[in-house]
Scaffold this active site. Structure first.
Site, PDB file in Angstrom:
ATOM      1  N   PRO A  53      28.297 -25.487  73.762  1.00 63.10           N
ATOM      2  CA  PRO A  53      29.409 -26.802  74.081  1.00 63.10           C
ATOM      3  C   PRO A  53      28.534 -28.147  74.011  1.00 63.10           C
ATOM      4  CG  PRO A  53      29.281 -25.641  75.837  1.00 63.10           C
ATOM      5  CD  PRO A  53      28.541 -25.034  75.090  1.00 63.10           C
ATOM      6  N   CYS A  54      27.948 -28.664  73.152  1.00 59.20           N
ATOM      7  CA  CYS A  54      27.284 -29.959  73.210  1.00 59.20           C
ATOM      8  C   CYS A  54      28.166 -30.991  73.052  1.00 59.20           C
ATOM      9  CB  CYS A  54      26.340 -29.933  71.749  1.00 59.20           C
ATOM     10  SG  CYS A  54      27.105 -29.751  70.322  1.00 59.20           S
ATOM     11  N   HIS A  55      29.342 -30.860  72.957  1.00 56.39           N
ATOM     12  CA  HIS A  55      30.651 -31.811  72.675  1.00 56.39           C
ATOM     13  C   HIS A  55      30.768 -32.275  74.212  1.00 56.39           C
ATOM     14  CE1 HIS A  55      32.599 -28.022  72.804  1.00 56.39           C
ATOM     15  NE2 HIS A  55      33.560 -28.686  73.744  1.00 56.39           N
TER      16      HIS A  55
END
Length: 171
Positions: free
Chosen positions: A132-134
Site C-alpha cells: 500500500p504505497c498509496h
C-alpha cells in the site's frame, strides 16, 4: 525455471496490468504508470480467468476496491535493492485506513534526510495497492506523487478513510 506472465484486468481504477512469476504476483501497474519495467519483464500474456494467481489477485482486488477486504492474502514477491526492500516492507506494515509520511519512514530508517530516497523507492513499488504505497503522504498530510496518478491515490485513501474523519480530511 520461471513462469513469467502477465494479464490485464478491468477494475474501478481502470485497467490494471498484473504480472506473475510462478505462484507469486510480482507486478501491478496502472495505465501510464511512472516506472514500468522493460517489456521482457512481463512475460507472455495469459487469460486472467484461467491462471490461478490472476484469478486470486482479481478477486482480492475486486473485494478491496469494493470496500469488502482490508488486507491481501495472495503471495507477492518483490526484487529490489536492499534499501527498496526495507521501504516496501515498511509499507506492508501501514494499517488499513492509516497514513504515514515519507519523512516518518525515513526517520524509522534512521535518517530523516532519506525522505527523498524513500519517495523514490515508494514510487517504484512494483505491486501497487497490494503493497500500500498509496498510504504514504507528504508532510502535513498533503497528497503527493503516485505512480498511478493522484486521482487514483485519492480514491484509495477515501476508500480506506474511517467514516468519522471524512469531514476533516486535508485533500
Amino acid at each position: 525455471m520461471t513462469n513469467l506472465r502477465h494479464t490485464q484486468i478491468e477494475t474501478a481504477l481502470g485497467d490494471l496490468t498484473l504480472v506473475a512469476d510462478g505462484e507469486q504476483l510480482t507486478g501491478l501497474y496502472f495505465p501510464k504508470h511512472w516506472h514500468l519495467p522493460e517489456a521482457s519483464m512481463f512475460g507472455d500474456r495469459v487469460d486472467a480467468d484461467t491462471d490461478e494467481v490472476f484469478v486470486l489477485a482479481k478477486a482480492e482486488l475486486e473485494g478491496f476496491l469494493a470496500g469488502e477486504r482490508e488486507i491481501f492474502d495472495l503471495p507477492v514477491r518483490t526484487q529490489g535493492d536492499e534499501f527498496s526492500e526495507r521501504v516496501w516492507s515498511m509499507l506492508r506494515e501501514i494499517p488499513y485506513g492509516e497514513t504515514t509520511t515519507y519523512g516518518a519512514l525515513a526517520k524509522r530508517l534512521g535518517n530523516r534526510r532519506l525522505a527523498q530516497r524513500v519517495g523514490q523507492a515508494v514510487g517504484r513499488n512494483p505491486v501497487s495497492i497490494v503493497i500500500p504505497c498509496h498510504r504514504v503522504v507528504g508532510a502535513g498530510g498533503s497528497l503527493t506523487g503516485y505512480a498511478g496518478g493522484l486521482d487514483r491515490k485519492r480514491f484509495l485513501l477515501e476508500l480506506e478513510e474511517p467514516v468519522e474523519t471524512t469531514g476533516s480530511r486535508l485533500f
